[in-house]
Scaffold this motif. Structure first.
Motif, mmCIF file in Angstrom:
data_model
loop_
_atom_site.group_PDB
_atom_site.id
_atom_site.type_symbol
_atom_site.label_atom_id
_atom_site.label_comp_id
_atom_site.label_asym_id
_atom_site.label_seq_id
_atom_site.Cartn_x
_atom_site.Cartn_y
_atom_site.Cartn_z
ATOM 1 N N LYS A 67 -24.221 12.141 46.776
ATOM 2 C CA LYS A 67 -24.035 13.547 47.180
ATOM 3 C C LYS A 67 -23.607 12.170 48.828
ATOM 4 C CE LYS A 67 -25.118 15.659 44.893
ATOM 5 N NZ LYS A 67 -24.377 15.945 43.836
ATOM 6 N N THR A 68 -23.108 11.766 48.962
ATOM 7 C CA THR A 68 -22.689 11.462 50.579
ATOM 8 C C THR A 68 -21.460 12.404 50.711
ATOM 9 O OG1 THR A 68 -21.711 9.562 49.463
ATOM 10 C CG2 THR A 68 -24.230 9.759 50.654
ATOM 11 N N GLY A 69 -20.502 12.356 49.004
ATOM 12 C CA GLY A 69 -19.504 12.961 49.827
ATOM 13 C C GLY A 69 -18.708 12.864 49.083
ATOM 14 N N THR A 70 -18.811 11.769 48.103
ATOM 15 C CA THR A 70 -18.382 12.004 47.066
ATOM 16 C C THR A 70 -16.606 12.490 45.931
ATOM 17 O OG1 THR A 70 -19.436 10.682 45.689
ATOM 18 C CG2 THR A 70 -17.999 10.242 44.533
ATOM 19 N N THR A 71 -17.186 14.103 46.006
ATOM 20 C CA THR A 71 -16.473 15.211 45.352
ATOM 21 C C THR A 71 -15.286 15.224 46.067
ATOM 22 O OG1 THR A 71 -18.034 16.252 44.051
ATOM 23 C CG2 THR A 71 -16.093 17.344 44.145
ATOM 24 N N TRP A 72 -14.900 15.125 47.885
ATOM 25 C CA TRP A 72 -14.336 15.239 48.515
ATOM 26 C C TRP A 72 -13.464 14.649 48.655
ATOM 27 C CZ3 TRP A 72 -16.803 16.088 54.713
ATOM 28 C CH2 TRP A 72 -15.089 16.421 55.747
ATOM 29 N N ARG A 147 -23.583 8.993 54.239
ATOM 30 C CA ARG A 147 -24.066 9.950 54.875
ATOM 31 C C ARG A 147 -25.757 10.065 55.437
ATOM 32 N NH1 ARG A 147 -24.577 16.309 51.189
ATOM 33 N NH2 ARG A 147 -24.428 17.701 53.158
ATOM 34 N N SER A 155 -29.700 16.897 48.992
ATOM 35 C CA SER A 155 -28.571 17.284 47.995
ATOM 36 C C SER A 155 -28.608 16.874 47.061
ATOM 37 C CB SER A 155 -27.669 16.998 49.290
ATOM 38 O OG SER A 155 -25.370 17.081 48.103
ATOM 39 N N TYR A 213 -19.540 10.864 56.419
ATOM 40 C CA TYR A 213 -19.583 11.374 56.352
ATOM 41 C C TYR A 213 -19.535 13.358 57.281
ATOM 42 C CZ TYR A 213 -20.579 16.921 53.331
ATOM 43 O OH TYR A 213 -20.456 17.926 53.708
ATOM 44 N N CYS A 252 -8.058 20.693 50.245
ATOM 45 C CA CYS A 252 -9.336 20.047 50.154
ATOM 46 C C CYS A 252 -10.742 19.880 50.497
ATOM 47 C CB CYS A 252 -9.193 18.791 50.477
ATOM 48 S SG CYS A 252 -8.309 17.775 48.864
ATOM 49 N N PHE A 281 -21.315 20.715 42.109
ATOM 50 C CA PHE A 281 -20.398 19.556 43.295
ATOM 51 C C PHE A 281 -20.515 20.459 44.518
ATOM 52 C CE2 PHE A 281 -19.643 17.363 39.089
ATOM 53 C CZ PHE A 281 -20.579 16.395 39.669
ATOM 54 N N ARG A 283 -22.071 23.091 46.905
ATOM 55 C CA ARG A 283 -23.650 22.936 47.583
ATOM 56 C C ARG A 283 -23.731 24.300 49.141
ATOM 57 N NH1 ARG A 283 -28.928 23.316 49.675
ATOM 58 N NH2 ARG A 283 -27.915 21.144 51.265
ATOM 59 N N LYS A 284 -23.991 23.685 49.802
ATOM 60 C CA LYS A 284 -22.914 24.146 50.791
ATOM 61 C C LYS A 284 -21.922 23.628 52.475
ATOM 62 C CE LYS A 284 -27.487 25.961 53.741
ATOM 63 N NZ LYS A 284 -28.160 26.429 54.098
ATOM 64 N N GLY A 285 -22.404 22.561 52.020
ATOM 65 C CA GLY A 285 -21.032 21.386 52.768
ATOM 66 C C GLY A 285 -21.532 20.995 53.925
HETATM 67 P P1 A3P Z 1 -24.373 19.570 50.566
HETATM 68 O O1 A3P Z 1 -25.482 19.543 48.716
HETATM 69 O O2 A3P Z 1 -25.262 19.326 51.088
HETATM 70 O O3 A3P Z 1 -23.969 20.623 50.115
HETATM 71 P P2 A3P Z 1 -20.830 13.938 46.026
HETATM 72 O O4 A3P Z 1 -20.121 14.201 46.040
HETATM 73 O O5 A3P Z 1 -20.902 12.862 46.245
HETATM 74 O O6 A3P Z 1 -21.275 14.594 44.651
HETATM 75 O O7 A3P Z 1 -21.511 14.838 47.347
HETATM 76 C C1 A3P Z 1 -21.651 16.761 47.318
HETATM 77 C C2 A3P Z 1 -21.987 17.087 48.451
HETATM 78 O O8 A3P Z 1 -21.077 17.179 49.207
HETATM 79 C C3 A3P Z 1 -23.081 18.298 48.638
HETATM 80 O O9 A3P Z 1 -23.294 18.723 49.826
HETATM 81 C C4 A3P Z 1 -21.420 18.972 48.184
HETATM 82 O O10 A3P Z 1 -21.785 20.833 48.912
HETATM 83 C C5 A3P Z 1 -20.260 18.669 49.544
HETATM 84 N N1 A3P Z 1 -18.935 18.613 49.511
HETATM 85 C C6 A3P Z 1 -18.674 18.717 47.226
HETATM 86 N N2 A3P Z 1 -17.475 19.117 48.576
HETATM 87 C C7 A3P Z 1 -17.154 18.966 49.372
HETATM 88 C C8 A3P Z 1 -15.530 19.454 50.822
HETATM 89 N N3 A3P Z 1 -14.849 19.313 50.337
HETATM 90 N N4 A3P Z 1 -16.200 18.943 51.483
HETATM 91 C C9 A3P Z 1 -17.293 18.677 52.934
HETATM 92 N N5 A3P Z 1 -18.595 18.358 51.535
HETATM 93 C C10 A3P Z 1 -18.433 18.537 50.080
#
Ligand code: A3P
Length: 317
Positions: A67-72, A147, A155, A213, A252, A281, A283-285
């Motif tokens: 939950k630190t920004g892995t997906t991004w 983060r 998150s 992040y 992205c 993955f 939520r609010k970002g």
């Molecule tokens: P929040 O729950 O605070 O919204 P991970 O990818 O490590 O699981 O982290 C998920 C967190 O990154 C979530 O935070 C998610 O909304 C946020 N996130 C996912 N995609 C993102 C993007 N493209 N840009 C910024 N934040 C993103």
């Protein structure tokens, strides 16, 4: 190989019987293995990686606490590296969730997948602390993202509440807060996780690109340029002139990715086993959403822990 595997099963069984054990946020139990909390499954996977995973010098790892920004970062690294392979108007990421762009090593089972045919550089992701990684990986490049722990807690609490089995009682925010502060959290303690990579990044700055992040949110273009240079594919003057860095940032962005059909309705199946909906993955970002959940007292408590744990390290979160 099967003999090796049987030895691992035996060792795993022994560890499960003897290691300190607590309730997990997601799965039933977590075990304290070399100072980090892992589920039984991830613990076995760790033993497997140590025996069977063979890294290659060109491999690139994305390491992060959950939950630190892995997906991004998966999206950013993949699209930066493959910017000549796809068209930005009809991109791979328009049709596939960002998770699919990387192999999540932590969920590999036996026999572990043969990754030799993946195109180079191979992209792997892991949530394991640096000290738990097989030694062969230490010569590879790592991108690490961290983060504000207050946002990580919120998150993670949301994410785990979704994944938690309906047979288990819901995890309240107060409980999650207490556990998180004690360091009892999958792959945690959070602070020791961050420090495990931070220390190596100080010693080998060319091997670990350490990102935050909050800085990515502030200056995504700068981060994309750093990523490209770190992955040995710096942008040419011509690419910059064409606005390619901005194209990647836009592709992205949270707004763009979270509104794609594939990320609204698609499902990612990890290691052919664990299914997670892509939309979970996103939520609010945002930076600072903790303000909507944590009391002043809770905030101060986490900040105090962060100060104490990171004091003298040179890292500020
Ligand atoms: P929040 O729950 O605070 O919204 P991970 O990818 O490590 O699981 O982290 C998920 C967190 O990154 C979530 O935070 C998610 O909304 C946020 N996130 C996912 N995609 C993102 C993007 N493209 N840009 C910024 N934040 C993103």
């Amino acid at each position: 190989e099967d003999v090796e595997y049987n030895k691992i099963c035996e060792k795993h069984k022994q560890l499960i019987e003897t290691l300190p054990k607590v309730d997990g946020w997601w799965v039933q139990h977590m075990y304290n293995y070399h100072d980090f909390w892992l589920s039984s499954y991830i613990l076995k996977n760790n033993l497997l990686l140590h025996t069977f995973f063979k890294s290659q010098p060109t491999d690139i790892f994305l390491a992060s606490f959950m939950k630190t920004g892995t997906t991004w970062l998966k999206a950013l690294m993949f699209s930066t590296l493959n910017r000549h392979r796809y068209n930005f108007s009809d991109h791979y990421l328009h049709h596939h969730g960002p998770q699919s762009a990387f192999v999540l090593l932590d969920l590999e089972t036996y026999p572990i997948t043969d990754f030799t045919n993946l195109s180079h550089p191979r992209l792997f992701a892991t949530h394991l602390a640096h000290t738990l990684l097989p030694a062969c990986m230490s010569s590879c490049k790592f991108v690490y993202v961290c983060r504000d722990p207050k946002d990580v807690l919120i998150s993670k609490w949301h994410f785990m509440s979704k994944l938690r089995s309906k047979d288990q009682p819901p995890l309240s925010l107060d409980e999650a807060f207490e556990l998180f502060c004690l360091g009892v959290s999958e792959y945690g303690p959070f602070w020791e996780h961050v420090l495990s990579y931070w220390r190596v990044s100080l010693e080998f700055p060319d091997k670990i690109l350490f990102l935050k992040y909050e800085e990515m949110k502030k200056q995504p273009e700068v981060v994309v340029q750093k990523l490209a240079a770190f992955m040995e594919k710096p942008f040419t003057a011509e690419e910059e002139k064409k606005g390619m860095v901005g194209d990647i940032v836009k592709l992205c962005s949270f707004e763009n990715l979270s509104n794609l059909e594939v990320n609204k309705t698609g499902v990612e199946k990890f290691a052919n086993m664990v299914e997670v909906e892509n939309r979970d993955f996103f939520r609010k970002g945002e930076v600072g959403d903790w303000k909507n959940y944590l009391s002043e007292e809770m905030k101060e408590h986490i900040d105090r822990i962060t100060d104490e744990k990171l004091r003298g390290s040179g890292l500020i979160l």
